[in-house]
Design a protein around this motif. Sequence first.
Motif, PDB file in Angstrom:
ATOM      1  N   ASP A  38       0.954  -1.193   0.109  1.00 51.13           N
ATOM      2  CA  ASP A  38       0.006   0.200  -0.106  1.00 51.13           C
ATOM      3  C   ASP A  38       0.910   1.251   0.155  1.00 51.13           C
ATOM      4  N   SER A  84       4.117   3.309  -4.806  1.00 54.48           N
ATOM      5  CA  SER A  84       3.552   4.213  -6.048  1.00 54.48           C
ATOM      6  C   SER A  84       2.622   3.565  -6.748  1.00 54.48           C
ATOM      7  N   ASP A  85       1.690   4.119  -7.550  1.00 55.81           N
ATOM      8  CA  ASP A  85       0.717   3.416  -8.476  1.00 55.81           C
ATOM      9  C   ASP A  85       1.632   2.566  -9.446  1.00 55.81           C
ATOM     10  N   ARG A  86       2.898   3.177 -10.024  1.00 56.65           N
ATOM     11  CA  ARG A  86       3.587   2.718 -10.824  1.00 56.65           C
ATOM     12  C   ARG A  86       4.279   1.381 -10.330  1.00 56.65           C
ATOM     13  N   LYS A 145       3.165  -0.445  -7.886  1.00 55.51           N
ATOM     14  CA  LYS A 145       2.110  -1.439  -7.722  1.00 55.51           C
ATOM     15  C   LYS A 145       1.716  -2.171  -9.118  1.00 55.51           C
ATOM     16  N   ALA A 146       1.705  -1.315 -10.125  1.00 51.41           N
ATOM     17  CA  ALA A 146       1.518  -1.894 -11.523  1.00 51.41           C
ATOM     18  C   ALA A 146       2.353  -2.917 -11.860  1.00 51.41           C
TER      19      ALA A 146
END
Length: 101
Positions: free
Chosen positions: A82, A85-87, A89-90
């Motif tokens: 959590d 970063s979004d990147r 996580k992707a």
Amino acid sequence: MELADLRYKELAAKTGVAERALYNYVATKNPSMPPADIAVKIAKALGVSVEYLVTGKVNEPQAEDQDFQKIHKYAGLIAKIDQLSDRQKALLQELVTELAS
């Protein structure tokens, strides 16, 4: 606390229970039993049942409890994911998908 990757200070902040009291409930040679209202706060903050908090035992899993147990087992990992970063996580999702196939 270990599974949730929480320290006494963090758990105290989440529950409103003093660090020293938490330490007395957990880490002493003769830990004391928290009052029911405090046990509920601690269990909720850790994502466990009060029964598990008090006994350390999980009842025989029902079908709906199996998902809860999996989530509990990986709570520390989920908390760390959590924070990515979004990147990141992707990328992690791609990696896990690839490893699972």
